[in-house]
Design a protein around this motif. Structure first.
Motif, short mmCIF file in Angstrom:
data_model
loop_
_atom_site.label_atom_id
_atom_site.label_comp_id
_atom_site.label_asym_id
_atom_site.label_seq_id
_atom_site.Cartn_x
_atom_site.Cartn_y
_atom_site.Cartn_z
N MET A 1 0.69 -1.11 -0.23
CA MET A 1 -0.04 -0.06 0.12
C MET A 1 0.64 1.36 -0.38
O MET A 1 1.47 1.18 0.99
CB MET A 1 -1.22 -0.32 0.99
CG MET A 1 -1.51 1.14 1.32
SD MET A 1 -3.05 1.07 2.65
CE MET A 1 -4.52 -0.50 2.40
N GLN A 2 0.92 2.20 -1.24
CA GLN A 2 1.33 3.58 -0.93
C GLN A 2 1.19 3.62 0.42
O GLN A 2 0.46 4.10 1.26
CB GLN A 2 0.42 4.23 -1.74
CG GLN A 2 1.70 5.46 -2.37
CD GLN A 2 1.37 6.70 -1.78
OE1 GLN A 2 0.59 6.83 -0.64
NE2 GLN A 2 1.95 8.05 -2.49
N GLU A 3 2.60 4.29 0.80
CA GLU A 3 2.65 4.88 2.30
C GLU A 3 1.64 6.05 2.97
O GLU A 3 0.88 6.16 3.79
CB GLU A 3 4.09 5.28 2.71
CG GLU A 3 4.32 5.57 4.11
CD GLU A 3 4.24 4.22 4.90
OE1 GLU A 3 4.22 5.20 6.06
OE2 GLU A 3 4.51 2.82 4.75
N THR A 4 1.49 6.98 1.75
CA THR A 4 0.79 8.38 2.20
C THR A 4 -0.56 7.72 2.63
O THR A 4 -1.86 8.23 3.83
CB THR A 4 0.73 9.05 1.58
OG1 THR A 4 2.14 10.12 0.78
CG2 THR A 4 -0.40 10.12 1.95
N ARG A 5 -0.88 6.37 1.95
CA ARG A 5 -2.45 6.35 1.16
C ARG A 5 -2.69 5.29 2.86
O ARG A 5 -3.67 5.50 3.56
CB ARG A 5 -2.06 5.42 0.66
CG ARG A 5 -3.67 4.88 0.06
CD ARG A 5 -4.19 4.66 -1.62
NE ARG A 5 -3.56 5.57 -1.96
CZ ARG A 5 -3.29 5.40 -3.77
NH1 ARG A 5 -3.50 4.04 -4.04
NH2 ARG A 5 -3.17 6.37 -4.77
#
Length: 312
Positions: A1-5
């Motif tokens: 999962m994309q870190e900011t998400r």
């Protein structure tokens, strides 16, 4: 999962957070926050918004983003609705230099087990392969197969299924007394490796667990035949978390394997590439050798196809 998400999800899981507060907290623009929220909604997350801000209302039942959310283990999740083989995809990722990735599929169309046997992998099962790069010599790599078997067994037992381990790589549900169908296969593990003489380059541990009984071959069973319901998302998370905790702890792996073993105490026939060994399985030793008491003494079997000849 994309870190900011992931950070957006973690923030709104604890209650409503306004868009401006999220943007300030994460160091991004309000437009970026909105884009991440929309992407998460498209992935199936229920995210409500009102004057108080955004809040997480529900999590998808399954899928890559769902498994990654709340996972307490350092694995990236690559999810596919369907694949010929999760092991094959993990090998591709290994060739690209990746590590600590779990390839998960809802369905496999070309799944294989040991000795190139076919493996039925219908939609709705638990099919995954874990790619890692352990600091091990090749001769010690079998301990990872045992670690995966223990992790899968303990997760199944936590879900209410009386799973046991059959050497070297199967999970069985023991038959009831008088059950003419005997022990039924619940899961299988297939480990593949590439390395040099003194070190492992990568290991892929494929784990296939039946969930429903529908369409399974004779002698197989699924989780749902033994428990009321299965949360596949949580099952995969717990399996990965357990495997992560075990993969660097060989002594704990061997002890837990013995505790959950169905093979120890059985009279067995083990087919190796060069021999047939018959006797009583009395132990398993690091890194995964089966100790068989035969008429000619104890024999340590490092690899082979094991058949139980009588009930435990």
């Amino acid at each position: 999962m994309q870190e900011t998400r992931r950070e957006v999800l973690d923030a709104i899981a604890d209650g409503p957070v306004s868009g401006p507060d999220l943007a300030e907290q994460l160091g991004v623009s309000r437009a970026a926050v909105w884009k991440h929220v929309e992407a998460l909604r498209e992935a199936g997350f229920g995210i409500e918004s009102d004057d108080a801000g955004y809040r997480l209302d529900s999590v998808p039942a399954y899928g890559g983003e769902a498994i990654a959310f709340g996972l307490d283990a350092p694995f990236e999740i690559e999810y596919h609705e369907g694949l010929p083989s999760t092991n094959a995809r993990a090998r591709e990722l290994a060739a690209e230099g990746a590590t600590d990735i779990a390839v998960v599929a809802d369905e496999q169309t070309g799944g294989r087990g040991r000795l190139d046997r076919g493996w039925v992998s219908p939609p709705g099962g638990i099919w995954l392969s874990v790619l890692c790069r352990p600091d091990l010599p090749p001769a010690h790599a079998p301990i990872l197969t045992l670690a995966a078997a223990v992790a899968a067994t303990e997760t199944a037992r936590e879900a209410g299924v009386d799973a046991r381990i059959k050497w070297p790589n199967d999970l069985l549900v023991p038959g009831e007394s008088g059950d003419e169908n005997g022990d039924r296969k619940l899961a299988g593990i297939l480990t593949e490796m590439e390395g040099e003489a003194d070190r492992v380059s990568w290991v892929v541990i494929g784990i296939g667990i039946n969930v429903s009984d529908d369409g399974l071959p004779t002698g197989a069973t699924g989780l749902l035949a033994h428990t009321g319901s299965v949360d596949r998302r949580r099952f995969v998370q717990r399996l990965l978390e357990r495997f992560d905790a075990l993969r660097n702890d060989p002594e704990r792996v061997i002890g837990a394997w013995r505790e959950h073993a169905l093979t120890i105490g059985q009279r067995v026939r083990v087919e190796t590439p060069t021999d047939e060994i018959v006797g009583e399985a009395v132990d398993v030793e690091f890194p995964g050798s089966l100790v068989v008491e035969t008429d000619d003494g104890r024999i340590r079997v490092h690899a082979g196809d094991c058949e139980h000849l009588r009930p435990a």
